[in-house]
Design an enzyme around this catalytic site. Structure first.
Site, mmCIF file in Angstrom:
data_model
loop_
_atom_site.group_PDB
_atom_site.id
_atom_site.type_symbol
_atom_site.label_atom_id
_atom_site.label_comp_id
_atom_site.label_asym_id
_atom_site.label_seq_id
_atom_site.Cartn_x
_atom_site.Cartn_y
_atom_site.Cartn_z
ATOM 1 N N ASP A 1 0.817 -1.201 0.000
ATOM 2 C CA ASP A 1 0.000 0.000 0.000
ATOM 3 C C ASP A 1 0.860 1.264 0.000
ATOM 4 O O ASP A 1 1.817 1.364 0.774
ATOM 5 C CB ASP A 1 -0.903 -0.013 1.241
ATOM 6 C CG ASP A 1 -1.723 1.246 1.394
ATOM 7 O OD1 ASP A 1 -2.619 1.465 0.560
ATOM 8 O OD2 ASP A 1 -1.457 2.030 2.335
ATOM 9 N N GLU B 1 1.317 -0.120 -4.990
ATOM 10 C CA GLU B 1 0.532 1.104 -5.191
ATOM 11 C C GLU B 1 1.527 2.248 -5.002
ATOM 12 O O GLU B 1 2.114 2.387 -3.920
ATOM 13 C CB GLU B 1 -0.604 1.236 -4.180
ATOM 14 C CG GLU B 1 -1.408 2.512 -4.401
ATOM 15 C CD GLU B 1 -2.300 2.886 -3.235
ATOM 16 O OE1 GLU B 1 -3.297 3.601 -3.465
ATOM 17 O OE2 GLU B 1 -2.011 2.496 -2.093
#
Length: 595
Positions: free
Chosen positions: A262, A297
């Site tokens: 993330d 990401e």
């Protein structure tokens, strides 16, 4: 078949009992406190470590560490049966007998990823409940699930990005062995399992590392969540090991097939190699012999990380361009795509990123991205919906509620048939009416801070400029907000939803038959040409020399087609098939020979 990853910290079963090890570099004294046993002083070791091996503890025992007089749960706990503030439980990783000994993973090119939140996916809202719907996913054509973060965090419900005990699967979803049952059940159906992990921050409640080991954090860097994790300062080696071992732990002990990291743009590390490179290189060295995938990401669009260290990156550029074309929205980050969305979409589909070093107005004019045309399309994950892009709206509204159905059909045709790796969000396949708002479960004063932060986030929207109107934004802490996100599994039986489900199955069947077998050896980059204000042609050269061609027109009027495809090869058309003109609100894919 039994599996475990030996941790150099935390509680590890040994022939002599249980070995406990804690990093507390500023502590004067540390003791092990067994819930049903004695309090035992731990011995000091170099570099701030405290350790103890004892036969007074066993699997199932609960324990804390007393650090300079204050008791804390284990930051490396494998399970927190009473939540983030409770005692840690000793887990025997080898107690579970695996049934997937022959599983070697799935090649990346074969993946169709289905993102889900365990609490909202099934009626039970846990690991075992998810198993009930795996046959639906297999029949749909899904070959991988991606679990939103599952590490223990405060409260009864949470998106998962507030984890504080990174090694402990959350008790709200079940015990560690039940997660292993889910992985086993997925592998039995040919479905890989990816996990979303958060290495850029800890949640705001229950993180005792600030007290146990303040050197875990640094004021040299700052993130949206405060002081950064110390990856590059003095005493950073144990911090880096904590992250690297966490990745290995999920991949080895739980036999997962990959990780999605993330918001790595918020991981600040000026050392060489930085923690992202070290993590990837260690994983590839240690977890050999099966297909394991690492996905980023990364708002920075750092193409240099892809292709070797990392398998792929979520392609926000494809989503943002599609969203603007479907809705006309130009607020926030969509403003960077609003001027020429069809150009951005073409570049992102053909060469990876839309922003490859150009100035981003949303980022105050700073350049964003790196050239990515040297990478194959499979280095990017494309999507029309995911947890962020739904949850970042005031009410958690799905795209079907705000865009015309023909445009959504065209957009999902692009996502599912382009050579980029497709990702779906749970319920998308039948156009679920259920919302997916942001939700959590904090107590005072955090609950009010989150509530107010959510209102401020949308205060720039004209419809929420009035503070009175902001009260209509769902309270993230309310149980009703979470309830609104739970899937309704009766919906697929309704005719309108069944039509969408049939389309998704048809598209994924075409992908499996015609496109996936040709992705091995796909040439880097592609070509695109803008055919009108919202019309586009994209062409990719596949691994067998064939050409995959997309013709799409998001406009309400037909677009001229200077070179119609006369040689057949139509795989799918979401609307009318192109002829002399490109029909409005439609997308079509062609598979052509090498000529």
């Amino acid at each position: 078949m039994r599996r475990q990853h030996e941790l150099p910290f935390g509680a590890q079963l040994t022939a002599g009992g249980v070995r406990f090890r804690l990093w507390a570099p500023r502590a004067k004294a540390v003791a092990l406190v067994l819930e049903d046993g004695p309090e035992l002083p731990m011995q000091t070791e170099p570099e701030g470590w405290f350790a103890l091996t004892t036969d007074d503890a066993r699997a199932g025992s609960r324990y804390r560490y007393r650090v300079d007089g204050a008791p804390y749960p284990d930051p490396a706990s494998r399970f927190q049966p009473d939540g983030v503030h409770g005692a840690s439980e000793i887990i025997d990783p080898a107690a579970y007998e695996w049934r997937d000994a022959s599983w070697q993973g799935r090649p990346w090119r074969e993946l169709v990823i289905y993102e889900l939140h365990l609490g909202a996916f099934s009626d039970r809202g846990d690991f075992i409940g998810a198993i009930e719907h795996l046959d639906h996913l297999a029949q749909l054509g899904v070959t991988a699930i991606e679990l939103m973060p599952i590490s223990e965090c405060f409260g009864r419900r949470n998106w998962g990005y507030d984890g504080v005990q990174w090694y402990a699967p959350s008790r709200r979803y079940g015990r560690p062995d039940e997660l292993k049952q889910l992985v086993d059940a997925c592998h039995a159906r040919g479905i890989a399992v990816l996990l979303d992990v958060v290495y850029n921050h800890f949640g705001p409640e229950g993180n005792y590392l600030h007290a146990i080991a303040p050197d875990f954090f640094t004021e040299r860097h700052h993130t949206p969540w405060g002081a950064a994790i110390n990856f590059d300062g003095p005493r950073s080696r144990p911090v880096r090991d904590f992250v690297v071992h966490n990745a290995l732990y999920w991949l080895e002990e739980f036999h997962l097939d990959g990780l999605r990291l993330d918001a790595v743009h918020a991981i600040l590390d000026e050392s060489t190699p930085d923690i992202l490179a070290e993590l990837a290189q260690t994983v590839h060295r240690r977890v050999a012999g099966r297909d394991v995938h690492l996905v980023l990401e990364n708002d920075r669009n750092e193409a240099r990380r892809l292709g070797h260290d990392y398998t792929a990156q979520w392609n926000d550029d494809v989503h943002h361009a599609l969203h603007v074309l479907l809705t006309g929205e130009d607020r926030g980050y969509y403003g960077d795509y609003a001027g020429r969305p069809i150009e951005h979409l073409g570049r992102a589909l053909a060469t990876g990123f839309a922003y490859q070093g150009e100035s981003s107005e949303h980022r105050s004019g700073h350049p964003r991205g790196e050239p990515s045309g040297h990478l194959p399309a499979t280095a990017f994950v494309s999507f029309l919906q995911n947890h962020d892009q739904i949850g970042n709206t005031p009410f958690g509204t799905r795209i079907e509620a705000v865009a015309p159905a023909p445009l959504v059909h065209a957009a999902i045709t692009i996502v599912l048939l382009s050579p980029q790796i497709p990702l779906l969000f749970m319920g998308e396949e039948w156009a679920s009416r259920r919302l997916f708002p942001f939700f959590c479960d904090f107590g005072p004063p955090l609950d009010e801070a989150v509530r107010e932060g959510r209102r401020r986030e949308f205060a720039h929207y004209p419809e929420f400029a009035d503070p009175e109107a902001q009260w209509h934004i769902p309270d993230p802490n309310a149980e009703t907000t979470f309830d609104a996100a739970r899937l309704d599994w009766s919906e697929p039986g309704e005719p309108s939803h069944a039509r969408w489900l049939s389309r998704y199955r048809a598209l994924l069947g075409i992908r499996q038959r015609e496109i996936v077998p040709r992705l091995r050896g796909i040439e880097p980059g592609g070509e695109y040409a803008v055919l009108g204000p919202a019309a586009l042609r994209v062409e990719w050269r596949l691994g067998d020399g064939s050409r995959l061609v997309l013709l799409v027109n998001f406009a309400d009027a037909a677009a001229p087609l200077k070179a119609p495809i006369r040689e057949g090869g139509l795989l799918y058309a979401s609307g009318e098939s192109p002829d002399a003109v490109l029909p409005p609100q439609s997308a079509g894919f062609y598979l052509l020979d090498a000529r």
